[in-house]
Design a protein around this motif. Sequence first.
Motif, mmCIF file in Angstrom:
data_model
loop_
_atom_site.group_PDB
_atom_site.id
_atom_site.type_symbol
_atom_site.label_atom_id
_atom_site.label_comp_id
_atom_site.label_asym_id
_atom_site.label_seq_id
_atom_site.Cartn_x
_atom_site.Cartn_y
_atom_site.Cartn_z
ATOM 1 N N GLY A 44 74.762 37.332 -5.018
ATOM 2 C CA GLY A 44 74.330 38.751 -4.605
ATOM 3 C C GLY A 44 75.611 39.295 -3.662
ATOM 4 O O GLY A 44 76.819 38.949 -4.114
ATOM 5 N N LEU A 45 75.445 40.275 -3.013
ATOM 6 C CA LEU A 45 76.258 41.003 -2.293
ATOM 7 C C LEU A 45 76.936 40.214 -1.069
ATOM 8 O O LEU A 45 76.026 39.551 -0.244
ATOM 9 C CB LEU A 45 75.826 42.450 -1.595
ATOM 10 N N PHE A 46 78.141 39.821 -1.122
ATOM 11 C CA PHE A 46 78.837 39.088 -0.033
ATOM 12 C C PHE A 46 79.608 39.874 0.942
ATOM 13 O O PHE A 46 80.288 40.635 0.378
ATOM 14 C CB PHE A 46 79.576 38.103 -0.882
ATOM 15 N N THR A 47 79.511 39.927 2.037
ATOM 16 C CA THR A 47 80.180 40.704 3.044
ATOM 17 C C THR A 47 80.967 39.773 4.038
ATOM 18 O O THR A 47 80.255 39.154 4.570
ATOM 19 C CB THR A 47 79.516 41.781 3.560
ATOM 20 N N GLU A 48 82.209 39.906 4.335
ATOM 21 C CA GLU A 48 82.724 39.168 5.355
ATOM 22 C C GLU A 48 83.318 40.258 6.114
ATOM 23 O O GLU A 48 83.873 41.285 5.940
ATOM 24 C CB GLU A 48 84.121 38.404 4.674
ATOM 25 N N GLU A 49 83.250 39.794 7.436
ATOM 26 C CA GLU A 49 83.520 40.777 8.348
ATOM 27 C C GLU A 49 84.359 40.163 9.675
ATOM 28 O O GLU A 49 83.925 39.033 10.158
ATOM 29 C CB GLU A 49 82.213 41.295 9.363
ATOM 30 N N ILE A 50 85.564 40.637 9.662
ATOM 31 C CA ILE A 50 86.604 39.877 10.314
ATOM 32 C C ILE A 50 87.248 40.882 11.147
ATOM 33 O O ILE A 50 87.847 41.767 10.582
ATOM 34 C CB ILE A 50 87.888 39.010 9.425
ATOM 35 N N GLY A 51 87.180 40.676 12.588
ATOM 36 C CA GLY A 51 87.867 41.545 13.571
ATOM 37 C C GLY A 51 87.170 42.968 13.291
ATOM 38 O O GLY A 51 87.991 43.916 13.615
ATOM 39 N N LYS A 107 86.363 44.391 10.616
ATOM 40 C CA LYS A 107 86.690 45.174 9.234
ATOM 41 C C LYS A 107 85.819 44.173 8.234
ATOM 42 O O LYS A 107 85.814 43.117 8.264
ATOM 43 C CB LYS A 107 88.343 44.738 8.912
ATOM 44 N N LYS A 108 85.092 45.118 7.424
ATOM 45 C CA LYS A 108 83.897 44.487 6.464
ATOM 46 C C LYS A 108 84.790 44.696 5.153
ATOM 47 O O LYS A 108 85.096 45.601 4.589
ATOM 48 C CB LYS A 108 82.992 45.297 6.324
ATOM 49 N N ASN A 109 84.836 43.634 4.161
ATOM 50 C CA ASN A 109 85.236 43.393 3.019
ATOM 51 C C ASN A 109 84.005 42.884 2.019
ATOM 52 O O ASN A 109 83.368 41.802 2.305
ATOM 53 C CB ASN A 109 86.434 42.207 3.027
ATOM 54 N N LYS A 110 83.707 43.875 1.340
ATOM 55 C CA LYS A 110 82.450 43.432 0.391
ATOM 56 C C LYS A 110 82.879 43.109 -1.015
ATOM 57 O O LYS A 110 83.944 43.718 -1.515
ATOM 58 C CB LYS A 110 81.480 44.801 0.288
ATOM 59 N N SER A 111 82.112 42.047 -1.500
ATOM 60 C CA SER A 111 82.222 41.712 -2.883
ATOM 61 C C SER A 111 80.833 41.241 -3.458
ATOM 62 O O SER A 111 80.207 41.072 -2.754
ATOM 63 C CB SER A 111 83.344 40.766 -3.094
ATOM 64 N N ASN A 112 80.941 40.668 -4.512
ATOM 65 C CA ASN A 112 79.862 40.194 -5.207
ATOM 66 C C ASN A 112 80.342 38.646 -4.610
ATOM 67 O O ASN A 112 81.301 38.157 -4.710
ATOM 68 C CB ASN A 112 79.790 39.926 -6.724
ATOM 69 N N GLY A 113 79.050 37.904 -4.570
ATOM 70 C CA GLY A 113 79.009 36.368 -3.966
ATOM 71 C C GLY A 113 78.479 35.368 -4.581
ATOM 72 O O GLY A 113 77.485 35.742 -5.187
#
Length: 167
Positions: free
Chosen positions: A13-20, A22-28
């Motif tokens: 599904g949709l995979f979002t990483e939030e670091i500091g 800042k969000k980075n979305k991708s399929n995961g």
Amino acid sequence: MARREENTFDFLGLFTEEIGGKKNKSNGAIKFQKDKLFIEKRSRLNGKLKDSYEISYDELDSESIDRPAINRVEIKLKDKTISLKTLDHEMLDNFEDKLLDIVEGPKLAVEDSPVANAPYNAAEIKSDSKIGEIDIPDQIRKYHELYKEGIISEEEFENKKKELLDL
């Protein structure tokens, strides 16, 4: 970059990483492995592999796993928050349940129960199919699901079932 061991995944599904912030979305895609989660991040446009990495179960605890919405699970790590989103609620439920089972461990700590040290009639307990807070049929169903999903072997399932029925 970590290598994928199998083509089947426990979450897609949709995979979002939030670091500091800042969000980075991708399929995961995430796969449960023996002592870690294997994660693949893929392009949302063409599905090509962008990155992959692993998270050790040692980095997780039940407090780090949250279900803020029916279609989303969040995993809070030291350096980032991972958000998993999908419309397949059953897959997300199964993923969250497996992850919590791995992180929290088996919930069969009978010796911690007030019933464990008290005199009791074993026949009464078996006929009620509950010991303290343990629902034996429910536990057998959970272990059967783990067996069907390939997380435990048939032998491990049968041993756990026998152990539960002998309580």
